[in-house]
Every structure is written in structure tokens, then in C-alpha cells.
Write a protein that holds these residues in place. Sequence first.
Motif, PDB file in Angstrom:
ATOM      1  N   UNK A   7       0.860  -1.183   0.000  1.00  0.00           N
ATOM      2  CA  UNK A   7       0.000   0.000   0.000  1.00  0.00           C
ATOM      3  C   UNK A   7       0.896   1.232   0.000  1.00  0.00           C
ATOM      4  N   UNK A   8       0.599   2.186  -0.862  1.00  0.00           N
ATOM      5  CA  UNK A   8       1.443   3.378  -0.922  1.00  0.00           C
ATOM      6  C   UNK A   8       0.648   4.570  -1.434  1.00  0.00           C
ATOM      7  N   UNK A   9       1.185   5.756  -1.187  1.00  0.00           N
ATOM      8  CA  UNK A   9       0.613   6.977  -1.749  1.00  0.00           C
ATOM      9  C   UNK A   9       0.964   7.063  -3.230  1.00  0.00           C
ATOM     10  N   UNK A  10      -0.003   7.471  -4.035  1.00  0.00           N
ATOM     11  CA  UNK A  10       0.182   7.606  -5.482  1.00  0.00           C
ATOM     12  C   UNK A  10       0.333   9.079  -5.837  1.00  0.00           C
ATOM     13  N   UNK A  11       1.389   9.384  -6.575  1.00  0.00           N
ATOM     14  CA  UNK A  11       1.616  10.772  -6.994  1.00  0.00           C
ATOM     15  C   UNK A  11       1.957  10.894  -8.472  1.00  0.00           C
ATOM     16  N   UNK A  12       2.362   9.803  -9.113  1.00  0.00           N
ATOM     17  CA  UNK A  12       2.805   9.853 -10.497  1.00  0.00           C
ATOM     18  C   UNK A  12       1.628   9.673 -11.457  1.00  0.00           C
ATOM     19  N   UNK A  13       1.703  10.313 -12.613  1.00  0.00           N
ATOM     20  CA  UNK A  13       0.595  10.310 -13.563  1.00  0.00           C
ATOM     21  C   UNK A  13       0.263   8.901 -14.052  1.00  0.00           C
ATOM     22  N   UNK A  14       1.268   8.073 -14.335  1.00  0.00           N
ATOM     23  CA  UNK A  14       0.979   6.731 -14.831  1.00  0.00           C
ATOM     24  C   UNK A  14       0.266   5.886 -13.774  1.00  0.00           C
ATOM     25  N   UNK A  15       0.589   6.112 -12.498  1.00  0.00           N
ATOM     26  CA  UNK A  15      -0.086   5.401 -11.417  1.00  0.00           C
ATOM     27  C   UNK A  15      -1.531   5.876 -11.263  1.00  0.00           C
ATOM     28  N   UNK A  16      -1.718   7.186 -11.429  1.00  0.00           N
ATOM     29  CA  UNK A  16      -3.073   7.744 -11.355  1.00  0.00           C
ATOM     30  C   UNK A  16      -3.960   7.123 -12.429  1.00  0.00           C
ATOM     31  N   UNK A  17      -3.438   6.953 -13.618  1.00  0.00           N
ATOM     32  CA  UNK A  17      -4.208   6.354 -14.708  1.00  0.00           C
ATOM     33  C   UNK A  17      -4.605   4.916 -14.393  1.00  0.00           C
ATOM     34  N   UNK A  18      -3.738   4.174 -13.678  1.00  0.00           N
ATOM     35  CA  UNK A  18      -4.039   2.789 -13.324  1.00  0.00           C
ATOM     36  C   UNK A  18      -5.265   2.679 -12.431  1.00  0.00           C
ATOM     37  N   UNK A  19      -5.510   3.697 -11.631  1.00  0.00           N
ATOM     38  CA  UNK A  19      -6.641   3.676 -10.700  1.00  0.00           C
ATOM     39  C   UNK A  19      -7.961   3.496 -11.441  1.00  0.00           C
ATOM     40  N   UNK A  20      -8.051   4.010 -12.651  1.00  0.00           N
ATOM     41  CA  UNK A  20      -9.294   3.911 -13.416  1.00  0.00           C
ATOM     42  C   UNK A  20      -9.711   2.455 -13.636  1.00  0.00           C
ATOM     43  N   UNK A  21      -8.753   1.543 -13.713  1.00  0.00           N
ATOM     44  CA  UNK A  21      -9.065   0.135 -13.948  1.00  0.00           C
ATOM     45  C   UNK A  21      -9.890  -0.444 -12.806  1.00  0.00           C
ATOM     46  N   UNK A  22      -9.424  -0.237 -11.585  1.00  0.00           N
ATOM     47  CA  UNK A  22     -10.122  -0.817 -10.434  1.00  0.00           C
ATOM     48  C   UNK A  22     -11.409  -0.057 -10.149  1.00  0.00           C
ATOM     49  N   UNK A  23     -11.420   1.244 -10.417  1.00  0.00           N
ATOM     50  CA  UNK A  23     -12.630   2.042 -10.222  1.00  0.00           C
ATOM     51  C   UNK A  23     -13.761   1.534 -11.110  1.00  0.00           C
ATOM     52  N   UNK A  24     -13.453   1.278 -12.375  1.00  0.00           N
ATOM     53  CA  UNK A  24     -14.472   0.798 -13.301  1.00  0.00           C
ATOM     54  C   UNK A  24     -14.926  -0.609 -12.943  1.00  0.00           C
ATOM     55  N   UNK A  25     -14.004  -1.445 -12.455  1.00  0.00           N
ATOM     56  CA  UNK A  25     -14.354  -2.803 -12.055  1.00  0.00           C
ATOM     57  C   UNK A  25     -15.326  -2.810 -10.878  1.00  0.00           C
ATOM     58  N   UNK A  26     -15.083  -1.968  -9.888  1.00  0.00           N
ATOM     59  CA  UNK A  26     -15.888  -1.963  -8.665  1.00  0.00           C
ATOM     60  C   UNK A  26     -17.283  -1.410  -8.915  1.00  0.00           C
TER      61      UNK A  26
END
Length: 268
Positions: A7-26
Motif C-alpha cells: 500500500x502506498x501513496x500515489x503521486x505519479x501520472x501513470x499510477x493515477x491512470x491505473x486507478x481507473x481500472x479498479x474504479x471501473x471494475x468496482x
Amino acid sequence: MKKDITIKQITQLDEVKQVQQIEQLVWQMNPIPFHQTYTAVNNGGILIGAYGGDEIIGFLYSFPGFKGGDIYLCSHMLGIHPDYRTGGLGAKMKELQKDIALQMGYKLIIWTFDPLESVNTYLNLHKLGGIGGRYIENHYGKMNDVLNAGLPTDRFLVEWWIDSEHVAEPRDKSEKTNLPTDAIEYTDKGFPVIADTFDPTAGAIVPIPTQYQEIKKEDLQLAIDWRYKTRKWIQQLMADGYVAVDLTPNPEEKISLYHFEKRNTLSL
């Protein structure tokens, strides 16, 4: 086999984009535009990611709020992959959020949740020490996602006073008031039903079903009945100065019990 979780804090743009995957799944709906999330992260917001190996399996997104001269953190979304929803991952992400928020100078974190979702309630009130400080009727209006379709979107507004004595205090379930034995019945499918005559003021408690989404799928009218009954009981208590402070599971009765206390007695 599940992979080791980090578990970590996200600050980089490529990591922010990855969040969309799990958001759409949930939620099975369009995710928040990454440019909005990235902007919030760079202006007082906090985005946390949970990873199973290199795969993102959960996230927690929050952004700054301002009202009445006070600044606080709005914790907007917490989503976890269905395969990882046991083991306390949500609580671990919230604790990291709290630590980062304190370092940034925040004293209060707020968010909303469905008062009839017992797992979320137990996390928010019992594990984290938040309080249900305000009840909002049909907060988001009509929603058609898998969790909310067909129901008024009532919400509790959680106040998490992260530097308070209340958050640090242990919550002892053994001292809680029990539900009267004659207040509950069951349908032919085994779903709990609470009598219309139930009086929440007798013990400052309000029951909710343990498996609300299952009730919604099998008996929508009963789910709606639970919504309106609990809305009435909670608003009755809050009008008298009470806030929700804990939840006690009663799995043998297929219900959980909200516990309320006067706001002015809490160490916030």
C-alpha cells in the motif's frame, strides 16, 4: 494464490491512470477523468493505491474541502477488487490516509456511505472511530449502478476527527444495548424484518440487516422498507442531538445494531 500486498501513496501520472481500472471494475461505470484526479493529488488531495504484486487491487481517493472557514479532507472513493475484500485492506488504506493527512495538517476527514451497508459501517465507525454526524436523504438522487439501482441514495456523512481522543479510544462491544427480542421477525427466505413499532429511543440503537445487497436482489420491496424505516429512526435520534458512534454485528439474528450517543459527550 493471492500475491503479497503493498500500500502506498500515489503521486505519479501513470499510477493515477491505473486507478481507473479498479474504479471501473468496482462500480461498473465510467471512472473519474485521470486529469481531474491528478490535479487534486497535486493540490492537497491524497490518492492511495493497493497492489497485489504489480497489479492494482484497490484505491482510496480524497481531495481538499472548505466550508465555513474550515479546511478538511473529502474522502470520496474507496474501491477494492472483489478477490481482496477480506483481511482488512480497507482499514489499512484508511490508516495510511490518516497518517498522511495529519502530516499535511488536516484534522478532519469526511466521507459518505450508505447507512444500510453493514461492512462499511463497521469499518467507518467501529474500526476507525468515525461518527455518523449527519443523515442525508437521497444524497445522489437516482443512480443505476449495481449497488444503488432502485433505491433512494440515502447517506451518512462520516466525520473522522483524526487527532481526537474519540478516535484513539477503544470501542467495547460488550457494553452495548441489545435489540428487544420481540422486535424482529423473518420472511420465508430468512430475511429479517423489524416491527414498525420499534422505538429507537429506548436504547439509542437502530437495527440494520447484515446482508442488505442480498435482500435488494431477492426482495426489493423489503430493501425499500428497510431504507424508510431506518431513515425515520435515525433522523429521530439525530434530532435529539445523537450521532452514530458504533456498530455491533449480530450474525445469528442476521442484523447489526447502530449505537448512538449525544454529540456533546464525545471527545472530538
